[in-house]
Design a protein around this motif. Structure first.
Motif, PDB file in Angstrom:
ATOM      1  N   VAL A  55       3.339  -5.832  -3.467  1.00 56.36           N
ATOM      2  CA  VAL A  55       4.790  -5.631  -3.512  1.00 56.36           C
ATOM      3  C   VAL A  55       5.432  -6.646  -4.458  1.00 56.36           C
ATOM      4  CG1 VAL A  55       6.931  -5.649  -2.159  1.00 56.36           C
ATOM      5  CG2 VAL A  55       4.864  -4.583  -1.217  1.00 56.36           C
ATOM      6  N   ALA A  56       5.006  -7.909  -4.382  1.00 61.14           N
ATOM      7  CA  ALA A  56       5.556  -8.947  -5.259  1.00 61.14           C
ATOM      8  C   ALA A  56       5.205  -8.669  -6.723  1.00 61.14           C
ATOM      9  CB  ALA A  56       5.046 -10.324  -4.835  1.00 61.14           C
ATOM     10  N   ARG A  57       4.015  -8.129  -6.978  1.00 63.33           N
ATOM     11  CA  ARG A  57       3.619  -7.787  -8.354  1.00 63.33           C
ATOM     12  C   ARG A  57       4.553  -6.704  -8.908  1.00 63.33           C
ATOM     13  NH1 ARG A  57      -1.479  -7.390  -7.743  1.00 63.33           N
ATOM     14  NH2 ARG A  57      -1.955  -9.322  -8.821  1.00 63.33           N
ATOM     15  N   ILE A  58       4.782  -5.660  -8.129  1.00 63.30           N
ATOM     16  CA  ILE A  58       5.668  -4.581  -8.579  1.00 63.30           C
ATOM     17  C   ILE A  58       7.083  -5.113  -8.792  1.00 63.30           C
ATOM     18  CG2 ILE A  58       6.743  -2.398  -7.883  1.00 63.30           C
ATOM     19  CD1 ILE A  58       4.014  -1.778  -6.472  1.00 63.30           C
ATOM     20  N   ALA A  59       7.551  -5.969  -7.887  1.00 62.98           N
ATOM     21  CA  ALA A  59       8.890  -6.558  -8.030  1.00 62.98           C
ATOM     22  C   ALA A  59       8.996  -7.357  -9.329  1.00 62.98           C
ATOM     23  CB  ALA A  59       9.207  -7.445  -6.833  1.00 62.98           C
ATOM     24  N   GLY A  60       7.970  -8.139  -9.647  1.00 57.29           N
ATOM     25  CA  GLY A  60       7.976  -8.919 -10.883  1.00 57.29           C
ATOM     26  C   GLY A  60       8.003  -8.038 -12.117  1.00 57.29           C
ATOM     27  N   ILE A  61       7.223  -6.968 -12.097  1.00 58.60           N
ATOM     28  CA  ILE A  61       7.198  -6.032 -13.226  1.00 58.60           C
ATOM     29  C   ILE A  61       8.570  -5.378 -13.399  1.00 58.60           C
ATOM     30  CG2 ILE A  61       6.233  -3.836 -14.031  1.00 58.60           C
ATOM     31  CD1 ILE A  61       3.544  -4.791 -12.694  1.00 58.60           C
ATOM     32  N   GLN A  62       9.154  -4.916 -12.296  1.00 54.16           N
ATOM     33  CA  GLN A  62      10.479  -4.304 -12.370  1.00 54.16           C
ATOM     34  C   GLN A  62      11.516  -5.302 -12.886  1.00 54.16           C
ATOM     35  OE1 GLN A  62      10.822  -2.905  -8.262  1.00 54.16           O
ATOM     36  NE2 GLN A  62      10.894  -0.806  -9.035  1.00 54.16           N
ATOM     37  N   ALA A  63      11.425  -6.531 -12.445  1.00 43.33           N
ATOM     38  CA  ALA A  63      12.381  -7.557 -12.863  1.00 43.33           C
ATOM     39  C   ALA A  63      12.313  -7.800 -14.366  1.00 43.33           C
ATOM     40  CB  ALA A  63      12.125  -8.850 -12.103  1.00 43.33           C
ATOM     41  N   ALA A  64      11.099  -7.890 -14.914  1.00 43.15           N
ATOM     42  CA  ALA A  64      10.968  -8.095 -16.360  1.00 43.15           C
ATOM     43  C   ALA A  64      11.637  -6.952 -17.120  1.00 43.15           C
ATOM     44  CB  ALA A  64       9.495  -8.212 -16.750  1.00 43.15           C
ATOM     45  N   LYS A  65      11.460  -5.742 -16.636  1.00 37.91           N
ATOM     46  CA  LYS A  65      12.056  -4.581 -17.301  1.00 37.91           C
ATOM     47  C   LYS A  65      13.575  -4.578 -17.199  1.00 37.91           C
ATOM     48  CE  LYS A  65       9.805  -1.175 -15.338  1.00 37.91           C
ATOM     49  NZ  LYS A  65       9.086   0.079 -15.029  1.00 37.91           N
ATOM     50  N   LYS A  66      14.124  -5.227 -16.191  1.00 37.02           N
ATOM     51  CA  LYS A  66      15.568  -5.251 -15.966  1.00 37.02           C
ATOM     52  C   LYS A  66      16.238  -6.544 -16.436  1.00 37.02           C
ATOM     53  CE  LYS A  66      16.392  -1.337 -13.860  1.00 37.02           C
ATOM     54  NZ  LYS A  66      17.333  -0.396 -14.446  1.00 37.02           N
ATOM     55  N   CYS A  67      15.511  -7.406 -17.096  1.00 41.62           N
ATOM     56  CA  CYS A  67      16.047  -8.714 -17.483  1.00 41.62           C
ATOM     57  C   CYS A  67      17.364  -8.582 -18.249  1.00 41.62           C
ATOM     58  CB  CYS A  67      15.012  -9.472 -18.314  1.00 41.62           C
ATOM     59  SG  CYS A  67      15.531 -11.134 -18.768  1.00 41.62           S
ATOM     60  N   GLY A  68      17.441  -7.656 -19.192  1.00 41.97           N
ATOM     61  CA  GLY A  68      18.664  -7.459 -19.970  1.00 41.97           C
ATOM     62  C   GLY A  68      19.850  -7.048 -19.121  1.00 41.97           C
ATOM     63  N   ASP A  69      19.600  -6.481 -17.942  1.00 40.59           N
ATOM     64  CA  ASP A  69      20.682  -6.123 -17.018  1.00 40.59           C
ATOM     65  C   ASP A  69      21.096  -7.308 -16.154  1.00 40.59           C
ATOM     66  OD1 ASP A  69      20.641  -3.466 -17.874  1.00 40.59           O
ATOM     67  OD2 ASP A  69      19.215  -2.874 -16.329  1.00 40.59           O
ATOM     68  N   LEU A  70      20.209  -8.278 -15.988  1.00 42.69           N
ATOM     69  CA  LEU A  70      20.451  -9.397 -15.084  1.00 42.69           C
ATOM     70  C   LEU A  70      21.012 -10.630 -15.776  1.00 42.69           C
ATOM     71  CD1 LEU A  70      17.130  -9.096 -13.047  1.00 42.69           C
ATOM     72  CD2 LEU A  70      19.419  -8.415 -12.288  1.00 42.69           C
ATOM     73  N   ILE A  71      20.534 -10.918 -16.973  1.00 45.12           N
ATOM     74  CA  ILE A  71      20.956 -12.104 -17.720  1.00 45.12           C
ATOM     75  C   ILE A  71      21.957 -11.627 -18.771  1.00 45.12           C
ATOM     76  CG2 ILE A  71      20.196 -14.098 -19.086  1.00 45.12           C
ATOM     77  CD1 ILE A  71      18.921 -14.022 -16.287  1.00 45.12           C
ATOM     78  N   PRO A  72      23.204 -12.062 -18.688  1.00 47.16           N
ATOM     79  CA  PRO A  72      24.274 -11.438 -19.462  1.00 47.16           C
ATOM     80  C   PRO A  72      24.059 -11.277 -20.964  1.00 47.16           C
ATOM     81  CG  PRO A  72      25.206 -12.936 -17.857  1.00 47.16           C
ATOM     82  CD  PRO A  72      23.714 -13.111 -17.799  1.00 47.16           C
ATOM     83  N   LEU A  73      23.477 -12.238 -21.659  1.00 51.47           N
ATOM     84  CA  LEU A  73      23.383 -12.132 -23.112  1.00 51.47           C
ATOM     85  C   LEU A  73      21.982 -11.794 -23.617  1.00 51.47           C
ATOM     86  CD1 LEU A  73      25.756 -15.070 -24.056  1.00 51.47           C
ATOM     87  CD2 LEU A  73      26.297 -12.641 -23.825  1.00 51.47           C
ATOM     88  N   CYS A  74      21.086 -11.419 -22.697  1.00 50.48           N
ATOM     89  CA  CYS A  74      19.743 -10.994 -23.106  1.00 50.48           C
ATOM     90  C   CYS A  74      19.791  -9.575 -23.659  1.00 50.48           C
ATOM     91  CB  CYS A  74      18.783 -11.016 -21.919  1.00 50.48           C
ATOM     92  SG  CYS A  74      18.119 -12.630 -21.568  1.00 50.48           S
ATOM     93  N   HIS A  75      18.995  -9.346 -24.683  1.00 51.85           N
ATOM     94  CA  HIS A  75      18.880  -8.003 -25.240  1.00 51.85           C
ATOM     95  C   HIS A  75      17.996  -7.149 -24.331  1.00 51.85           C
ATOM     96  CE1 HIS A  75      19.952 -10.401 -28.782  1.00 51.85           C
ATOM     97  NE2 HIS A  75      20.484  -9.296 -29.249  1.00 51.85           N
TER      98      HIS A  75
END
Length: 157
Positions: A55-75
């Motif tokens: 579960v933690a592995r899947i969460a980490g993968i999803q988080a990397a894919k969503k980084c631009g949505d989470l960190i305001p100035l990330c592409h």
């Protein structure tokens, strides 16, 4: 020089239009320390919530894919590889989390790797907090970066 502010001091997403597409990769790491009981439950896949590491592995993968949505100035990036690994350290009841992110693109992937590690460790905390609410998340950092204008480097500590 700060690249995420404009000439008026306002927050600004960096324009990478003119940058070359290169192979880029980053590896980040963090850890979570827990009680021996919680650690043993996780590494022996005996937790009541199921396979905590999967579960933690899947969460980490999803988080990397969503980084631009989470960190305001990330592409928003088109990642071509995300890998999240767990390294149990029984002597310290610690699980190290490592994330590798990779792409061919115009901007680096350090933030994506850091986000993957952060969310994977937070997921471990969430799934184990009923057994050990005193866990600590530690030492989240970039271990290695490859590609781009600034070149390659590896943390030496």
């Amino acid at each position: 020089m700060l690249t995420h502010v404009d000439e008026h001091g306002q927050a600004n997403m960096v324009d990478v239009s003119d940058k070359s597409i290169t192979q880029r990769q980053a590896i980040a790491q963090g850890s979570i320390q827990m009680s021996k009981v919680a650690f043993d439950m996780v590494v022996n896949n005996q937790h009541a919530k199921g396979d905590v590491l999967s579960v933690a592995r899947i969460a980490g993968i999803q988080a990397a894919k969503k980084c631009g949505d989470l960190i305001p100035l990330c592409h928003p990036l088109m990642l071509t590889k995300i890998q999240v690994d767990f390294i149990p350290e029984p002597s310290e009841n610690t699980i190290k989390v490592e994330a590798l992110c990779k792409l061919a693109g115009k901007t680096g992937v350090e933030m994506e790797a850091l986000t993957a590690v952060s969310v994977a460790t937070l997921t471990l905390f969430d799934m184990c907090k009923a057994v050990d609410p005193l866990m600590t998340i530690n030492n989240i950092k970039v271990l290695q970066k490859q590609g781009g204008k600034s070149g390659d480097w590896t943390r030496q500590d």
